[in-house]
Enzyme design. Structure first.
Site, PDB file in Angstrom:
ATOM      1  N   HIS A  62       4.732  -6.274   1.760  1.00  0.00           N
ATOM      2  CA  HIS A  62       5.119  -6.353   0.350  1.00  0.00           C
ATOM      3  C   HIS A  62       4.072  -5.737  -0.564  1.00  0.00           C
ATOM      4  O   HIS A  62       2.884  -5.766  -0.273  1.00  0.00           O
ATOM      5  CB  HIS A  62       5.311  -7.816  -0.062  1.00  0.00           C
ATOM      6  CG  HIS A  62       6.331  -8.538   0.760  1.00  0.00           C
ATOM      7  ND1 HIS A  62       6.277  -9.889   0.972  1.00  0.00           N
ATOM      8  CD2 HIS A  62       7.428  -8.101   1.417  1.00  0.00           C
ATOM      9  CE1 HIS A  62       7.301 -10.262   1.734  1.00  0.00           C
ATOM     10  NE2 HIS A  62       8.009  -9.193   2.021  1.00  0.00           N
ATOM     11  N   LYS A  71      -4.962  -9.134  -3.565  1.00  0.00           N
ATOM     12  CA  LYS A  71      -4.763 -10.459  -2.974  1.00  0.00           C
ATOM     13  C   LYS A  71      -5.976 -10.856  -2.144  1.00  0.00           C
ATOM     14  O   LYS A  71      -6.460 -10.069  -1.332  1.00  0.00           O
ATOM     15  CB  LYS A  71      -3.528 -10.465  -2.065  1.00  0.00           C
ATOM     16  CG  LYS A  71      -2.234 -10.179  -2.789  1.00  0.00           C
ATOM     17  CD  LYS A  71      -1.059 -10.089  -1.825  1.00  0.00           C
ATOM     18  CE  LYS A  71       0.230  -9.763  -2.587  1.00  0.00           C
ATOM     19  NZ  LYS A  71       1.358  -9.585  -1.651  1.00  0.00           N
ATOM     20  N   TYR A 131      -3.029 -17.597  -1.047  1.00  0.00           N
ATOM     21  CA  TYR A 131      -3.575 -16.360  -1.593  1.00  0.00           C
ATOM     22  C   TYR A 131      -3.635 -16.382  -3.101  1.00  0.00           C
ATOM     23  O   TYR A 131      -2.794 -16.933  -3.777  1.00  0.00           O
ATOM     24  CB  TYR A 131      -2.833 -15.126  -1.082  1.00  0.00           C
ATOM     25  CG  TYR A 131      -1.346 -15.069  -1.276  1.00  0.00           C
ATOM     26  CD1 TYR A 131      -0.795 -14.225  -2.236  1.00  0.00           C
ATOM     27  CD2 TYR A 131      -0.486 -15.815  -0.486  1.00  0.00           C
ATOM     28  CE1 TYR A 131       0.578 -14.140  -2.404  1.00  0.00           C
ATOM     29  CE2 TYR A 131       0.881 -15.733  -0.639  1.00  0.00           C
ATOM     30  CZ  TYR A 131       1.405 -14.894  -1.602  1.00  0.00           C
ATOM     31  OH  TYR A 131       2.762 -14.816  -1.774  1.00  0.00           O
ATOM     32  N   ASP A 168      12.926  -8.326   4.041  1.00  0.00           N
ATOM     33  CA  ASP A 168      12.049  -7.643   4.987  1.00  0.00           C
ATOM     34  C   ASP A 168      12.835  -6.793   5.985  1.00  0.00           C
ATOM     35  O   ASP A 168      12.329  -5.777   6.471  1.00  0.00           O
ATOM     36  CB  ASP A 168      11.155  -8.645   5.696  1.00  0.00           C
ATOM     37  CG  ASP A 168      10.170  -9.308   4.729  1.00  0.00           C
ATOM     38  OD1 ASP A 168       9.943  -8.754   3.635  1.00  0.00           O
ATOM     39  OD2 ASP A 168       9.640 -10.372   5.069  1.00  0.00           O
TER      40      ASP A 168
END
Length: 181
Positions: A62, A71, A131, A168
């Site tokens: 992503h 991130k 995250y 996905d």
């Protein structure tokens, strides 16, 4: 905390110093000064996320084409194989990937800067993944790169086909994907 640049130098693995005894353990999971010294710039985090996934779940790859997110990722339960793919066309490592094993046991963290696609596969029975992001989630700008694009060639440690979301399953090949300048 030890900071090590990976094969793509902008992706950095952080290994905390863990102090433990028969009562448990303690470690500093984040220090703004240490982090910024390692990445070489000021970084402001605006959102923290927490996900739980079952074994075999693969999330990714992503990224957001606008409001790009850096991130800082870690695992607090279980183990994952975490991957970053360089989507910066101007980079010498464009289209290349790096990966690291993150687990509650090793307590490692991975910095995935803006301009990268990110994903992970769960290796343990389940995993809890935390995250921090440098920008807010923006679903209209979110994109998905195909986890199994042969041009990229991520060597996922899979013993069976992964469990994927509909999003996905529709990931684009690098040759079709929107990338960064």
């Amino acid at each position: 905390m030890k900071a090590t640049a990976l094969a793509i130098p902008d992706v950095i693995l952080f290994e905390p110093r863990v102090f433990g005894d028969d009562r448990g353990f303690f470690f500093e999971s984040f220090n703004q000064r240490v982090f910024e010294n390692a990445v070489g710039r000021h970084v402001e985090f605006v959102q923290d996320n927490h996900s739980r996934s079952a074994q075999g779940v693969l999330r990714g790859l992503h990224y957001q084409v606008e409001q790009a997110q850096g991130k800082l990722v870690r695992v607090v339960a279980g183990e994952v194989f975490d991957v970053a793919v360089d989507l910066r066309r101007s980079s010498a490592t464009f289209g290349q990937w790096v990966g690291a094993y993150l687990s509650s046991e090793n307590k490692h963290q991975l910095w995935v800067p803006e301009g990268f696609a990110h994903g992970f596969v769960v290796l343990s029975e389940d995993a809890e993944f935390l995250y921090k992001t440098t920008d807010f989630y923006a679903p209209t700008h979110e994109r998905c790169l195909a986890w199994n694009d042969p041009q990229i060639g991520v060597d996922w440690p899979l013993s069976a086909p992964p469990l994927l979301s509909d999003k996905d399953l529709r990931g684009k090949l690098l040759s079709e994907a929107e990338c960064f300048g």
